[in-house]
Motif scaffolding. Structure first.
Motif, PDB file in Angstrom:
ATOM      1  N   HIS A 466       0.357  -1.474   0.187  1.00 42.36           N
ATOM      2  CA  HIS A 466       0.569   0.249   0.449  1.00 42.36           C
ATOM      3  C   HIS A 466       0.512   1.434   0.254  1.00 42.36           C
ATOM      4  O   HIS A 466       0.983   2.298  -0.914  1.00 42.36           O
ATOM      5  CB  HIS A 466      -1.148  -0.343   1.296  1.00 42.36           C
ATOM      6  N   SER A 467       1.722   1.247   0.741  1.00 38.29           N
ATOM      7  CA  SER A 467       3.065   1.962   0.349  1.00 38.29           C
ATOM      8  C   SER A 467       3.417   2.666  -0.042  1.00 38.29           C
ATOM      9  O   SER A 467       3.794   4.265  -0.830  1.00 38.29           O
ATOM     10  CB  SER A 467       3.877   1.954   1.846  1.00 38.29           C
ATOM     11  N   ARG A 470       0.720   4.088  -2.589  1.00 36.05           N
ATOM     12  CA  ARG A 470       0.931   5.703  -2.570  1.00 36.05           C
ATOM     13  C   ARG A 470       1.084   6.404  -3.133  1.00 36.05           C
ATOM     14  O   ARG A 470       0.912   7.635  -3.434  1.00 36.05           O
ATOM     15  CB  ARG A 470       0.276   5.666  -0.906  1.00 36.05           C
ATOM     16  N   GLN A 471       2.683   6.382  -2.927  1.00 40.16           N
ATOM     17  CA  GLN A 471       4.055   6.635  -3.403  1.00 40.16           C
ATOM     18  C   GLN A 471       4.253   7.319  -4.290  1.00 40.16           C
ATOM     19  O   GLN A 471       3.812   8.365  -5.115  1.00 40.16           O
ATOM     20  CB  GLN A 471       5.287   6.638  -3.277  1.00 40.16           C
ATOM     21  N   ALA A 474       1.645   9.915  -5.031  1.00 43.57           N
ATOM     22  CA  ALA A 474       1.583  11.616  -4.272  1.00 43.57           C
ATOM     23  C   ALA A 474       2.107  12.652  -5.295  1.00 43.57           C
ATOM     24  O   ALA A 474       2.454  12.649  -6.401  1.00 43.57           O
ATOM     25  CB  ALA A 474       2.645  10.937  -3.489  1.00 43.57           C
TER      26      ALA A 474
END
Length: 474
Positions: A466-467, A470-471, A474
């Motif tokens: 997920h991280s 998400r990056q 962004a």
């Protein structure tokens, strides 16, 4: 008694393999479960379920039309699939034929079942609930034969993935759902000694059938009978210390388990079967193979320990690719299944591309499949055993593999990244342009996830994914 992986020197545990790792010396007591296929929503399972539905529909139509000869002809081509080495064969792992005699017995049992006579029997996976003599062995054998063509293709794909030779095999006929009949043709399969092997994806096997008549009777039906006897205040109700009670043993004695009785109950109370199937569908597909090898925690820890010992560079590319393939399977199964090699390119640097089928019904990969921007029906993986940073060329190569059918999600593995911001910007550019989403996993990322999985902390694995995603947004 070498297993398939040992015979071909794959150096992988069961948790690193997508298929059931069998030996030709004995049958492994697991069974192909038609309901496990029916409830899945991935491409392969949908095709397999479709073949089963067409076959059983042909059988039922023939019986309703009074064409027993046609029905028996369809059934007579089914044989105990000796090539899978699954189940518990009465004659060892060499199998036995069904033939016309057993086909006649099967058809007779179906016709005599109350479920068929009342029109209740329409679903192949429910046969074990209603038809006498149909148990997990028979259901597994029937299902395997019906989807044999798909299993042959799957076996060939796995052999291509691992560089295993396949040879001609003149085996049983294959079910052709489009023509509604059986087709005899030679295929190519791997061999252990003189035995052809048909590999089976492990996500469609169980130690017992998902739909089991005894379990259904013991749980949903018995609980219903207890409640009904309490409701009508029957003679089975006892008052103990001021509380009304009905004992399960008493209701079972008053209503003995039989398949005709189960059909009667389901006919009058179909919600009981709906509840049972709903519960069965939620059962984990993570089959525990027990003493068939190390557990997943030990496997993940071993992979984490081995990864930094593989040098970067073309010379060790195959070793790195092999470990990454096993690691991703151990980490993401059963969300990602059916790994398939697309092609090899060796122009200075060996390149291997793997495509996983996205079968996730929850979590990160399920969300990416449901996201119209991503539509990740497949997840494309490229492994780069480079000693330098990934460039635009590698990102463009992976993005170039995306399309509307496959989806637009890829995983690019590499050893390390010196300029992480520059690489992230390259991946973000592709995402912003709508070209697709590339998640880069370095050794540190893979080891972090493997060590978390080794401690049964799957939340960390999800957090990393997920991280990374998400990056890109962004």
């Amino acid at each position: 008694m070498p297993k398939f992986s040992e015979h071909f020197g794959l150096g992988k545990s069961q948790h690193e393999l997508d298929f059931v790792d069998v030996s030709n010396e004995y049958d492994l007591p697991v069974y192909v479960d038609p309901y496990a296929i029916e409830i899945r929503d991935d491409i392969w399972a949908r095709e397999a379920a479709g073949q089963v539905r067409v076959f059983f529909g042909e059988v039922l139509t023939a019986l309703r039309d009074g064409d027993d000869h046609r029905a028996e002809g369809l059934m007579s081509h089914l044989k105990e699939p000796k090539e899978t080495f699954l189940g518990v064969s009465k004659e060892g792992p060499k199998g036995r034929g069904v033939g016309r005699h057993q086909a006649h017995q099967l058809i007779s049992a179906i016709k005599k079942s109350k479920a068929f006579q009342t029109g209740l029997l329409t679903d192949f996976s429910e046969m074990s609930l209603y038809v006498e003599g149909i148990d997990r062995d028979k259901m597994s054998d029937l299902t395997t034969n019906i989807i044999r063509d798909l299993l042959v293709n799957y076996t060939q794909e796995q052999c291509e993935l691992y560089g295993i030779e396949t040879l001609n095999y003149n085996g049983p006929p294959l079910w052709d759902a489009r023509r509604g009949n059986w087709e005899a043709r030679d295929v190519k399969l791997p061999y252990i000694d003189d035995d052809a092997v048909l590999l089976v994806p492990k996500y469609i096997v169980r130690r017992r059938l998902s739909l089991d008549s005894q379990e259904f009777y013991n749980k949903q039906i018995t609980d219903f009978l207890v409640a009904e006897n309490l409701r009508v205040n029957s003679a089975l109700v006892q008052t103990i210390k001021g509380k009304r009670k009905v004992f399960k043993g008493d209701v079972r004695q008053a209503n003995p388990k039989s398949k005709p009785y189960i059909a009667d109950v389901v006919r009058d109370h179909p919600e009981l079967l709906d509840l049972y199937k709903e519960i069965a569908a939620k059962q984990s597909v993570m089959l525990d193979f027990g003493d068939e090898g190390p557990n997943v925690t030990a496997v993940c820890q071993t992979l984490s320990d081995r990864l930094p010992n593989i040098p970067a560079g073309a010379k060790h590319a195959s070793e790195y690719h092999s470990l990454v393939l096993g690691a991703l399977t151990a980490l993401f199964y059963p969300a990602l299944i059916l790994p398939q090699k697309e092609w090899d390119i060796n122009q200075g640097r060996k390149r291997i591309d793997i495509v996983y089928t996205n079968a996730a019904d929850s979590g990160f990969f399920s969300q990416r499949r449901g996201d119209p921007r991503v539509n990740a029906n497949l997840v494309i993986v490229e492994c780069k055993n480079y000693s330098e940073d990934i460039t635009n060329q590698e990102i463009d190569q992976l993005v170039g593999r995306f399309d509307d059918d496959r989806g637009r999600l890829g995983i690019l593995t590499c050893r390390t990244v010196d300029d992480s911001k520059r690489l992230l910007d390259r991946c973000k550019d592709a995402a912003v342009r709508g070209n697709g989403y590339v998640i880069v996993l370095t050794d540190d990322d893979l080891r972090s996830m493997l060590q978390a999985r080794a401690q049964l902390n799957d939340g960390v694995v999800e957090q990393v994914l997920h991280s990374k995603f998400r990056q890109l947004l962004a």
